[in-house]
Design a protein around this motif. Sequence first.
Motif, PDB file in Angstrom:
ATOM      1  N   ALA A  65      43.675  12.827  20.517  1.00 16.71           N
ATOM      2  CA  ALA A  65      43.841  12.002  19.424  1.00 16.71           C
ATOM      3  C   ALA A  65      43.443  12.758  18.196  1.00 16.71           C
ATOM      4  CB  ALA A  65      42.702  10.651  19.636  1.00 16.71           C
ATOM      5  N   THR A  66      44.236  12.394  17.355  1.00 22.26           N
ATOM      6  CA  THR A  66      44.117  13.046  15.772  1.00 22.26           C
ATOM      7  C   THR A  66      44.094  12.066  14.742  1.00 22.26           C
ATOM      8  OG1 THR A  66      45.378  14.784  16.666  1.00 22.26           O
ATOM      9  CG2 THR A  66      45.664  14.865  14.215  1.00 22.26           C
ATOM     10  N   ALA A  67      43.216  12.393  13.984  1.00 18.79           N
ATOM     11  CA  ALA A  67      43.018  11.432  12.656  1.00 18.79           C
ATOM     12  C   ALA A  67      43.386  12.408  11.614  1.00 18.79           C
ATOM     13  CB  ALA A  67      41.646  11.149  12.391  1.00 18.79           C
ATOM     14  N   ALA A  73      39.794   9.264  14.787  1.00 21.13           N
ATOM     15  CA  ALA A  73      40.316   9.376  16.011  1.00 21.13           C
ATOM     16  C   ALA A  73      38.960   9.344  17.376  1.00 21.13           C
ATOM     17  CB  ALA A  73      40.860  10.841  16.047  1.00 21.13           C
ATOM     18  N   ASN A  74      39.480   8.690  18.194  1.00 21.84           N
ATOM     19  CA  ASN A  74      38.372   8.570  19.140  1.00 21.84           C
ATOM     20  C   ASN A  74      38.966   8.547  20.608  1.00 21.84           C
ATOM     21  OD1 ASN A  74      35.951   7.931  20.165  1.00 21.84           O
ATOM     22  ND2 ASN A  74      36.620   5.458  20.491  1.00 21.84           N
ATOM     23  N   THR A  75      38.424   9.426  21.180  1.00 19.78           N
ATOM     24  CA  THR A  75      39.017   9.652  22.587  1.00 19.78           C
ATOM     25  C   THR A  75      37.702   9.419  23.744  1.00 19.78           C
ATOM     26  OG1 THR A  75      38.289  11.968  22.745  1.00 19.78           O
ATOM     27  CG2 THR A  75      40.584  11.451  22.120  1.00 19.78           C
ATOM     28  N   GLY A  76      36.601   8.829  23.017  1.00 24.59           N
ATOM     29  CA  GLY A  76      35.240   8.694  23.861  1.00 24.59           C
ATOM     30  C   GLY A  76      34.944   7.143  23.793  1.00 24.59           C
ATOM     31  N   ILE A  77      33.682   6.630  23.375  1.00 24.67           N
ATOM     32  CA  ILE A  77      33.307   5.636  23.201  1.00 24.67           C
ATOM     33  C   ILE A  77      32.455   5.515  21.769  1.00 24.67           C
ATOM     34  CG2 ILE A  77      31.597   3.747  24.247  1.00 24.67           C
ATOM     35  CD1 ILE A  77      32.077   5.133  26.858  1.00 24.67           C
ATOM     36  N   ASP A 102      37.890  11.403  10.618  1.00 23.47           N
ATOM     37  CA  ASP A 102      36.620  11.323  11.708  1.00 23.47           C
ATOM     38  C   ASP A 102      37.211  11.471  12.959  1.00 23.47           C
ATOM     39  OD1 ASP A 102      33.812  10.862  12.024  1.00 23.47           O
ATOM     40  OD2 ASP A 102      34.299   8.983  12.517  1.00 23.47           O
ATOM     41  N   ALA A 103      36.520  12.063  13.846  1.00 23.57           N
ATOM     42  CA  ALA A 103      36.902  12.292  15.154  1.00 23.57           C
ATOM     43  C   ALA A 103      35.663  12.191  15.893  1.00 23.57           C
ATOM     44  CB  ALA A 103      37.460  13.717  15.428  1.00 23.57           C
ATOM     45  N   ASN A 104      35.911  11.531  17.165  1.00 25.62           N
ATOM     46  CA  ASN A 104      34.792  11.448  18.249  1.00 25.62           C
ATOM     47  C   ASN A 104      35.406  11.700  19.520  1.00 25.62           C
ATOM     48  OD1 ASN A 104      32.355  10.786  19.547  1.00 25.62           O
ATOM     49  ND2 ASN A 104      33.480   8.491  20.153  1.00 25.62           N
TER      50      ASN A 104
END
Length: 110
Positions: A65-67, A73-77, A102-104
């Motif tokens: 995922a890219t923000a 962007a979130n690929t987790g929880i 913002d990325a997680n």
Amino acid sequence: MTGLVVAGLCAVFAWLGWDDANVLAAVVSAVTGVVAVGAAVWAAAKQPPKDEPKVRARAARTGKATARSGGTANTGITGPASGGIDAVAQDTGDAVATDDGDANTGVRLT
């Protein structure tokens, strides 16, 4: 199963005759009603143990995922820290943030 019970009751009622069948039907109805109320009270009274989290979440083998431009962007929880969440993130994909994004990619409880 219900059909077999109904068919069995019909056969018993026919064998007994109207007077005895009427009494038996009243008894069966009363017992069924008490069982139904008991089951409803039991289900309503059953509470989860207080030490167990209320929500369980798992993210595994997610994609990339890219923000951009302030996005997320979130690929987790993600979730509230006070919500009693039991969260696990395994083998999550890349989360990339550019231009104040913002990325997680793991677990973020705020």
